[in-house]
Motif scaffolding. Structure first.
Motif, PDB file in Angstrom:
ATOM      1  N   ASN A 215       6.091  -1.607  -9.635  1.00 31.27           N
ATOM      2  CA  ASN A 215       6.065  -3.079  -9.704  1.00 31.27           C
ATOM      3  C   ASN A 215       7.026  -3.727  -8.714  1.00 31.27           C
ATOM      4  O   ASN A 215       7.704  -4.706  -9.015  1.00 31.27           O
ATOM      5  CB  ASN A 215       6.367  -3.568 -11.129  1.00 31.27           C
ATOM      6  CG  ASN A 215       5.904  -5.005 -11.342  1.00 31.27           C
ATOM      7  OD1 ASN A 215       4.943  -5.463 -10.714  1.00 31.27           O
ATOM      8  ND2 ASN A 215       6.581  -5.716 -12.215  1.00 31.27           N
ATOM      9  N   ARG A 216       7.036  -3.197  -7.494  1.00 23.59           N
ATOM     10  CA  ARG A 216       7.899  -3.769  -6.462  1.00 23.59           C
ATOM     11  C   ARG A 216       7.106  -4.789  -5.665  1.00 23.59           C
ATOM     12  O   ARG A 216       6.687  -4.551  -4.535  1.00 23.59           O
ATOM     13  CB  ARG A 216       8.456  -2.653  -5.571  1.00 23.59           C
ATOM     14  CG  ARG A 216       9.395  -1.728  -6.316  1.00 23.59           C
ATOM     15  CD  ARG A 216      10.091  -0.752  -5.388  1.00 23.59           C
ATOM     16  NE  ARG A 216      11.132  -0.018  -6.079  1.00 23.59           N
ATOM     17  CZ  ARG A 216      12.055   0.746  -5.488  1.00 23.59           C
ATOM     18  NH1 ARG A 216      12.043   0.870  -4.161  1.00 23.59           N
ATOM     19  NH2 ARG A 216      12.966   1.378  -6.188  1.00 23.59           N
ATOM     20  N   GLY A 217       6.897  -5.929  -6.276  1.00 25.00           N
ATOM     21  CA  GLY A 217       6.039  -6.947  -5.695  1.00 25.00           C
ATOM     22  C   GLY A 217       6.799  -8.076  -5.026  1.00 25.00           C
ATOM     23  O   GLY A 217       8.031  -8.150  -5.061  1.00 25.00           O
TER      24      GLY A 217
ATOM     25  N   TYR B 215       0.825  -1.203   0.000  1.00 22.40           N
ATOM     26  CA  TYR B 215       0.000   0.000   0.000  1.00 22.40           C
ATOM     27  C   TYR B 215       0.866   1.262   0.000  1.00 22.40           C
ATOM     28  O   TYR B 215       0.389   2.343  -0.350  1.00 22.40           O
ATOM     29  CB  TYR B 215      -0.895   0.038   1.243  1.00 22.40           C
ATOM     30  CG  TYR B 215      -2.085  -0.891   1.213  1.00 22.40           C
ATOM     31  CD1 TYR B 215      -2.957  -0.945   0.126  1.00 22.40           C
ATOM     32  CD2 TYR B 215      -2.375  -1.693   2.314  1.00 22.40           C
ATOM     33  CE1 TYR B 215      -4.060  -1.770   0.125  1.00 22.40           C
ATOM     34  CE2 TYR B 215      -3.483  -2.524   2.333  1.00 22.40           C
ATOM     35  CZ  TYR B 215      -4.326  -2.557   1.226  1.00 22.40           C
ATOM     36  OH  TYR B 215      -5.424  -3.377   1.237  1.00 22.40           O
ATOM     37  N   ARG B 216       2.104   1.141   0.416  1.00 20.68           N
ATOM     38  CA  ARG B 216       2.970   2.313   0.533  1.00 20.68           C
ATOM     39  C   ARG B 216       3.424   2.850  -0.824  1.00 20.68           C
ATOM     40  O   ARG B 216       3.860   3.997  -0.916  1.00 20.68           O
ATOM     41  CB  ARG B 216       4.196   1.973   1.381  1.00 20.68           C
ATOM     42  CG  ARG B 216       3.853   1.595   2.825  1.00 20.68           C
ATOM     43  CD  ARG B 216       5.084   1.158   3.583  1.00 20.68           C
ATOM     44  NE  ARG B 216       4.749   0.701   4.931  1.00 20.68           N
ATOM     45  CZ  ARG B 216       5.627   0.184   5.777  1.00 20.68           C
ATOM     46  NH1 ARG B 216       6.893   0.046   5.417  1.00 20.68           N
ATOM     47  NH2 ARG B 216       5.242  -0.211   6.984  1.00 20.68           N
ATOM     48  N   ALA B 217       3.340   2.049  -1.847  1.00 27.13           N
ATOM     49  CA  ALA B 217       3.763   2.488  -3.181  1.00 27.13           C
ATOM     50  C   ALA B 217       2.751   3.479  -3.755  1.00 27.13           C
ATOM     51  O   ALA B 217       1.548   3.207  -3.776  1.00 27.13           O
ATOM     52  CB  ALA B 217       3.904   1.278  -4.106  1.00 27.13           C
ATOM     53  N   LYS B 218       3.236   4.611  -4.221  1.00 25.45           N
ATOM     54  CA  LYS B 218       2.344   5.615  -4.812  1.00 25.45           C
ATOM     55  C   LYS B 218       1.700   5.092  -6.091  1.00 25.45           C
ATOM     56  O   LYS B 218       0.537   5.362  -6.367  1.00 25.45           O
ATOM     57  CB  LYS B 218       3.117   6.903  -5.081  1.00 25.45           C
ATOM     58  CG  LYS B 218       3.554   7.638  -3.820  1.00 25.45           C
ATOM     59  CD  LYS B 218       4.254   8.939  -4.163  1.00 25.45           C
ATOM     60  CE  LYS B 218       4.660   9.690  -2.890  1.00 25.45           C
ATOM     61  NZ  LYS B 218       5.356  10.965  -3.209  1.00 25.45           N
ATOM     62  N   ASP B 219       2.473   4.379  -6.882  1.00 28.56           N
ATOM     63  CA  ASP B 219       1.961   3.786  -8.119  1.00 28.56           C
ATOM     64  C   ASP B 219       2.478   2.353  -8.174  1.00 28.56           C
ATOM     65  O   ASP B 219       3.551   2.086  -8.703  1.00 28.56           O
ATOM     66  CB  ASP B 219       2.431   4.582  -9.334  1.00 28.56           C
ATOM     67  CG  ASP B 219       1.782   4.119 -10.632  1.00 28.56           C
ATOM     68  OD1 ASP B 219       1.310   2.961 -10.686  1.00 28.56           O
ATOM     69  OD2 ASP B 219       1.750   4.890 -11.600  1.00 28.56           O
TER      70      ASP B 219
END
Length: 268
Positions: A222-224, A213-217
Motif C-alpha cells: 500500500n505504498r500509494g 508497477y514495481r511493487a510485488k504486492d
C-alpha cells in the motif's frame, strides 16, 4: 439530477479498452476523462465508445506518448487544446457541456511526470514539469450564475503530507518534493480551485490513486500516492455528493498503475 465525472490515467487506451468498457458498464459516469491515451487521433477507438453509449468524443493525442481524451453521453463542445512550455505534447483538452442549467468548462490534464532527479540543473524533465505547473496558473476556475469550471486529471503531484505513503521518505522523490508541492498548491489557490477530493476528507487521512508497477504486492504494501485530482469552481463544491476512488481497479487484469476517480454532483 445526479451527474458524474470520472478521471483515469489509462496508460494506453487501445491496450486497456476492455478495462474502460468495464468501468463504463459498471459505473456509467456521464463524462469520462482519460490521460496517457498513447494514441494518435486517427487511431482513437471512437467506435468502441459509441457502441456503449458514449457518442460524444474529444481527443488530443499523439503516437506512443501522452494524450488526453474526454468522452460523454451528452454533447461536448471543444474549447481548447492548449500548448504548454512551447511543446506540442498533447497534455491538455478543455470542453464545454450543459449540466444543471450551467455551461460547464471541463479541463482534462496530464502533467509531465518530471523524471527521476528533482534538480532542474541536471534534469530537463523536472524543469519542464515545474514550467508546466507555472503556466497552469493561467487556468482559472471561472464561474458565474450560469457557468462553472472543473479541472481533472493526472497532475503527477501529491501535494499534501498524507497524499503519500511516507511524507518523510518521499520528500526528495519527484511528485512530492517541496518545490513541486508548494508551487502546485499556490497554483491551485491562485486559480481559486476547490480540491474536491479533500473537501470532505480531512488532511490527516490517507488518499491514494496510484500504486507503482514495481511493487510485488501493491495492495499489501500500500505504498500509494494521490497523483490524480478533481477540482471545481466554488459554485460546484456545495453540489458535490461524493468522491469514489476505485482502488479495486488496480487489481484488474493488466491494469493501469492509476485507478479511476469518480466525482458525483447533485445538479438541479
Amino acid at each position: 439530477m445526479p451527474f458524474s465525472i470520472a478521471t483515469w490515467n489509462i496508460n494506453s487506451v487501445r491496450l486497456r479498452m476492455p478495462l474502460v468498457e468495464r468501468l463504463l458498464a459498471e459505473y456509467a459516469p456521464d463524462v469520462l476523462c482519460l490521460q496517457e491515451t498513447k494514441c494518435p487521433d486517427d487511431q482513437f477507438p471512437s467506435a468502441a465508445f459509441r457502441k456503449i453509449g458514449y457518442e460524444h468524443i474529444a481527443f488530443h493525442g499523439q503516437k506512443g506518448y501522452h494524450g488526453v481524451a474526454t468522452v460523454a453521453r451528452r454533447p461536448l463542445e471543444i474549447v481548447e487544446k492548449r500548448r504548454f512550455c512551447e511543446i506540442d505534447d498533447s497534455r491538455h483538452l478543455s470542453v464545454r457541456f450543459d449540466a444543471g442549467g450551467k455551461k460547464v468548462v471541463l479541463h482534462n490534464f496530464y502533467v509531465p511526470a518530471g523524471g527521476d532527479e528533482p534538480d532542474v540543473e541536471i534534469n530537463p524533465k523536472f524543469r519542464h514539469k515545474l514550467g508546466f505547473v507555472s503556466e497552469m496558473n493561467a487556468i482559472r476556475a471561472d464561474h458565474d450564475e450560469n457557468s462553472a469550471s472543473v479541472l481533472v486529471g493526472d497532475l503527477n503531484i501529491a501535494p499534501l503530507e498524507h497524499d503519500v505513503w511516507s511524507h518523510k521518505q518521499l520528500l526528495n522523490v519527484v511528485s512530492h518534493t517541496p518545490v513541486e508541492t508548494e508551487n502546485f498548491e499556490a497554483m491551485r489557490k491562485a486559480g481559486e480551485w476547490v480540491d474536491l477530493m479533500r473537501l470532505n476528507v480531512p488532511d490527516d487521512q490517507k488518499i491514494y490513486t496510484w500504486w507503482s508497477y514495481r511493487a510485488k504486492d501493491w495492495e499489501t504494501s500500500n505504498r500509494g500516492r494521490r497523483l490524480d485530482h478533481v477540482w471545481s469552481s466554488a459554485n460546484l463544491a456545495p453540489r458535490l455528493t461524493g468522491i469514489e476512488i476505485l482502488s479495486a481497479a488496480r487489481g484488474w487484469e493488466r491494469p493501469s498503475d492509476h485507478v479511476p476517480v469518480i466525482a458525483r454532483f447533485d445538479l438541479d
